[in-house]
Design a protein around this motif. Sequence first.
Motif, mmCIF file in Angstrom:
data_model
loop_
_atom_site.group_PDB
_atom_site.id
_atom_site.type_symbol
_atom_site.label_atom_id
_atom_site.label_comp_id
_atom_site.label_asym_id
_atom_site.label_seq_id
_atom_site.Cartn_x
_atom_site.Cartn_y
_atom_site.Cartn_z
ATOM 1 N N ASN A 23 0.814 -1.230 0.000
ATOM 2 C CA ASN A 23 0.000 0.000 0.000
ATOM 3 C C ASN A 23 0.843 1.274 0.000
ATOM 4 O O ASN A 23 0.378 2.325 -0.429
ATOM 5 C CB ASN A 23 -0.905 0.039 1.239
ATOM 6 N N ILE A 24 2.059 1.176 0.518
ATOM 7 C CA ILE A 24 2.854 2.395 0.716
ATOM 8 C C ILE A 24 3.182 3.093 -0.613
ATOM 9 O O ILE A 24 2.895 4.288 -0.757
ATOM 10 C CB ILE A 24 4.107 2.100 1.576
ATOM 11 N N PRO A 25 3.735 2.372 -1.630
ATOM 12 C CA PRO A 25 3.963 3.080 -2.899
ATOM 13 C C PRO A 25 2.678 3.594 -3.549
ATOM 14 O O PRO A 25 2.663 4.703 -4.094
ATOM 15 C CB PRO A 25 4.632 2.021 -3.792
ATOM 16 N N PHE A 26 1.585 2.830 -3.462
ATOM 17 C CA PHE A 26 0.294 3.297 -3.992
ATOM 18 C C PHE A 26 -0.059 4.648 -3.372
ATOM 19 O O PHE A 26 -0.421 5.589 -4.069
ATOM 20 C CB PHE A 26 -0.834 2.313 -3.604
ATOM 21 N N ALA A 27 0.027 4.705 -2.031
ATOM 22 C CA ALA A 27 -0.396 5.913 -1.307
ATOM 23 C C ALA A 27 0.505 7.104 -1.633
ATOM 24 O O ALA A 27 0.018 8.226 -1.820
ATOM 25 C CB ALA A 27 -0.392 5.641 0.196
ATOM 26 N N ILE A 28 1.819 6.860 -1.719
ATOM 27 C CA ILE A 28 2.750 7.962 -1.992
ATOM 28 C C ILE A 28 2.484 8.558 -3.377
ATOM 29 O O ILE A 28 2.389 9.785 -3.543
ATOM 30 C CB ILE A 28 4.223 7.490 -1.848
ATOM 31 N N VAL A 29 2.343 7.687 -4.382
ATOM 32 C CA VAL A 29 2.098 8.161 -5.754
ATOM 33 C C VAL A 29 0.767 8.915 -5.834
ATOM 34 O O VAL A 29 0.677 10.010 -6.407
ATOM 35 C CB VAL A 29 2.107 6.973 -6.760
ATOM 36 N N ALA A 30 -0.284 8.335 -5.213
ATOM 37 C CA ALA A 30 -1.611 8.970 -5.274
ATOM 38 C C ALA A 30 -1.616 10.319 -4.551
ATOM 39 O O ALA A 30 -2.205 11.294 -5.043
ATOM 40 C CB ALA A 30 -2.666 8.044 -4.687
ATOM 41 N N ALA A 31 -0.929 10.404 -3.385
ATOM 42 C CA ALA A 31 -0.900 11.672 -2.631
ATOM 43 C C ALA A 31 -0.126 12.744 -3.394
ATOM 44 O O ALA A 31 -0.574 13.896 -3.504
ATOM 45 C CB ALA A 31 -0.291 11.440 -1.248
ATOM 46 N N ALA A 32 1.048 12.370 -3.939
ATOM 47 C CA ALA A 32 1.857 13.346 -4.690
ATOM 48 C C ALA A 32 1.072 13.845 -5.911
ATOM 49 O O ALA A 32 1.033 15.051 -6.197
ATOM 50 C CB ALA A 32 3.168 12.698 -5.125
ATOM 51 N N GLY A 33 0.414 12.899 -6.613
ATOM 52 C CA GLY A 33 -0.369 13.282 -7.792
ATOM 53 C C GLY A 33 -1.534 14.187 -7.426
ATOM 54 O O GLY A 33 -1.821 15.169 -8.116
ATOM 55 N N ALA A 34 -2.196 13.864 -6.315
ATOM 56 C CA ALA A 34 -3.360 14.655 -5.891
ATOM 57 C C ALA A 34 -2.950 16.089 -5.561
ATOM 58 O O ALA A 34 -3.609 17.051 -5.957
ATOM 59 C CB ALA A 34 -4.008 14.003 -4.678
ATOM 60 N N ILE A 35 -1.834 16.216 -4.845
ATOM 61 C CA ILE A 35 -1.359 17.554 -4.474
ATOM 62 C C ILE A 35 -1.052 18.366 -5.736
ATOM 63 O O ILE A 35 -1.367 19.551 -5.830
ATOM 64 C CB ILE A 35 -0.112 17.453 -3.546
ATOM 65 N N ALA A 36 -0.467 17.702 -6.740
ATOM 66 C CA ALA A 36 -0.065 18.403 -7.957
ATOM 67 C C ALA A 36 -1.239 18.763 -8.878
ATOM 68 O O ALA A 36 -1.277 19.864 -9.421
ATOM 69 C CB ALA A 36 0.949 17.550 -8.730
ATOM 70 N N VAL A 37 -2.203 17.841 -9.070
ATOM 71 C CA VAL A 37 -3.192 18.105 -10.127
ATOM 72 C C VAL A 37 -4.635 18.332 -9.684
ATOM 73 O O VAL A 37 -5.420 18.864 -10.450
ATOM 74 C CB VAL A 37 -3.196 16.984 -11.218
ATOM 75 N N ILE A 38 -5.002 17.930 -8.458
ATOM 76 C CA ILE A 38 -6.426 18.086 -8.096
ATOM 77 C C ILE A 38 -6.699 19.517 -7.659
ATOM 78 O O ILE A 38 -6.012 20.069 -6.802
ATOM 79 C CB ILE A 38 -6.846 17.084 -6.992
ATOM 80 N N HIS A 39 -7.717 20.099 -8.278
ATOM 81 C CA HIS A 39 -8.130 21.447 -7.913
ATOM 82 C C HIS A 39 -9.635 21.392 -7.678
ATOM 83 O O HIS A 39 -10.402 21.144 -8.599
ATOM 84 C CB HIS A 39 -7.789 22.413 -9.058
ATOM 85 N N GLU A 40 -10.031 21.607 -6.424
ATOM 86 C CA GLU A 40 -11.457 21.483 -6.095
ATOM 87 C C GLU A 40 -12.242 22.708 -6.562
ATOM 88 O O GLU A 40 -11.774 23.828 -6.401
ATOM 89 C CB GLU A 40 -11.578 21.369 -4.574
ATOM 90 N N PRO A 41 -13.433 22.501 -7.160
ATOM 91 C CA PRO A 41 -14.220 23.659 -7.598
ATOM 92 C C PRO A 41 -14.564 24.579 -6.425
ATOM 93 O O PRO A 41 -14.823 24.106 -5.315
ATOM 94 C CB PRO A 41 -15.500 23.041 -8.163
ATOM 95 N N ALA A 42 -14.558 25.887 -6.689
ATOM 96 C CA ALA A 42 -14.893 26.859 -5.632
ATOM 97 C C ALA A 42 -16.351 26.677 -5.230
ATOM 98 O O ALA A 42 -17.190 26.310 -6.045
ATOM 99 C CB ALA A 42 -14.671 28.265 -6.166
ATOM 100 N N GLY A 43 -16.636 26.919 -3.966
ATOM 101 C CA GLY A 43 -18.028 26.918 -3.504
ATOM 102 C C GLY A 43 -18.654 25.550 -3.299
ATOM 103 O O GLY A 43 -19.858 25.450 -3.119
ATOM 104 N N SER A 44 -17.828 24.483 -3.314
ATOM 105 C CA SER A 44 -18.450 23.161 -3.148
ATOM 106 C C SER A 44 -18.279 22.606 -1.743
ATOM 107 O O SER A 44 -18.652 21.488 -1.467
ATOM 108 C CB SER A 44 -17.868 22.171 -4.170
ATOM 109 N N ARG A 45 -17.700 23.409 -0.837
ATOM 110 C CA ARG A 45 -17.566 22.931 0.542
ATOM 111 C C ARG A 45 -18.832 23.191 1.324
ATOM 112 O O ARG A 45 -19.647 24.021 0.955
ATOM 113 C CB ARG A 45 -16.422 23.693 1.233
ATOM 114 N N ASN A 46 -18.950 22.504 2.449
ATOM 115 C CA ASN A 46 -20.088 22.728 3.333
ATOM 116 C C ASN A 46 -19.504 23.229 4.651
ATOM 117 O O ASN A 46 -18.976 22.450 5.437
ATOM 118 C CB ASN A 46 -20.827 21.404 3.537
#
Length: 500
Positions: A174-197
């Motif tokens: 699980n460790i390499p899976f998690a590291i790759v997914a976390a690094a990728g998420a930090i780099a490319v995921i951008h949450e739409p504005a106004g979608s938080r509660n």
Amino acid sequence: MPLTTQADPRRWKALIFIALAQLMVVLDATIVNIALPSAQTDLGISDGNRQWVITAYALAFGGLLLFGGRISDLWGRKRAFVIGLIGFAAASALGGAAVNTGMLLGARALQGVFGALLAPAALSLLAVLFTEAKERAKAFGIFGAIAGAGGGVGLILGGLFTEYLNWRWTFFVNIPFAIVAAAGAIAVIHEPAGSRNPSKLDIPGVVLATLGLVSLVYGFTRAESDGWTSGSTIGLFAASAVLLFAFVIVEQKVKAPLLPLRVLTDRNRGGVYVSLGLAAIAMFGLFLFLTFYLQVVRGYSPVKTGLAFLPMIATMIAGSTQIGARLMTRVPARWLMGPGFLLAAIGMVLLTQIDLDTSYTFVVLPGLLLMGLGMGTAFMPAMSLATHGVQARDAGVASAMVNTSQQVGGAIGTALLNTIAASATTDYLKSHLTGAALDKTLTFQSMVHGYSTAVWWAVGILVVSALVAVVAINAGHQGGPAAASGDGEGVEDALPVMAH
């Protein structure tokens, strides 16, 4: 305030990392099953405590999913996703390094805690990133295929690691899976504005829902070991009923509920949650029996057992991406879910025919192929419909309900069908023991009789699941604007789904 953000140009890259995280969580539910006998011997885990390696994960995960979903709505999905990944990797490292039973069980429970934060964040990120109907269908097709295939991939990896490396690698992977997914998420995921509660956290709701779900799952686990009529089993079911009833009352009264009842009372979403939960009961139980049948009765190695499931994964991916995703923008969800679950049930009927020398090629393989195709076709539109047309501020908790119905269904299925199989095996043994000594053939025949009896129950449960889908779900195809939002309130706030 309506959400009018442009689609994020990096959303397809984001999907890769979201899907990777989902794969890690799903494969973790099965990868440890195959490694369990080795871990038990190595750490000296007693037979009584053995099931806790599976149950500790299921209880924490199933019990905390709603809380995790609400946290991701409050904190922001990206943050919840990354924290969930890092925590999951740390818990996996702890499990892989375990030196005694307590350390292993603690690590499994921690994996469940972080999985409960991670899984709803992943699904709700998809819901807010992909809002155009055709794209949404494609994204959920890929995600659904990975979620479906993860269990089978877990069985194969579990077999390979156990046979050629060491059971500890079923955690370390699980460790390499998690590291790759976390690094990728930090780099490319951008949450739409106004979608938080931004509302406050509903603490009484969290306590009641978590305790109620844990009591329910634990009740089924106790039924397996102590019997359905024992005091502890009945007590747990009663406690669960009281706690969950109190939870519903609290949710009607508080200002910012953990699970806004509008998410559940929508006819289509309610129908999806029930039919997915029932399908999970049938599927998880079957995985377990088939693994034991192939390894114990037929003498397959762990790797061969994992490979035996591969064709099912292939048809599941085909059903999800080629049938479910292509048709869900044209065909109402119930006409994909109902027939899909029925096709899977037909596959299971074939698997009730297993015997001591059943042909894999002519009985087991066709059964697995039909099951995979049916489940893939049905899961796809179900996962999308569960978050389709839901208000953006509720996306996390609606996603958590999908996971909750599958996890709780899976835990119930394992315990319920195991209990049925065990009592059918015992009855068969008693009626066939005619003064002769108990031989290996009779033992195996009794086990196979127990398995096929339980699989018939699974067939029945899947047929009920198909009926629920056809009768309860009445949404049109998922191509119109917010088609699933039957609650009427705040539809202008819903996730935008543009017609074309």
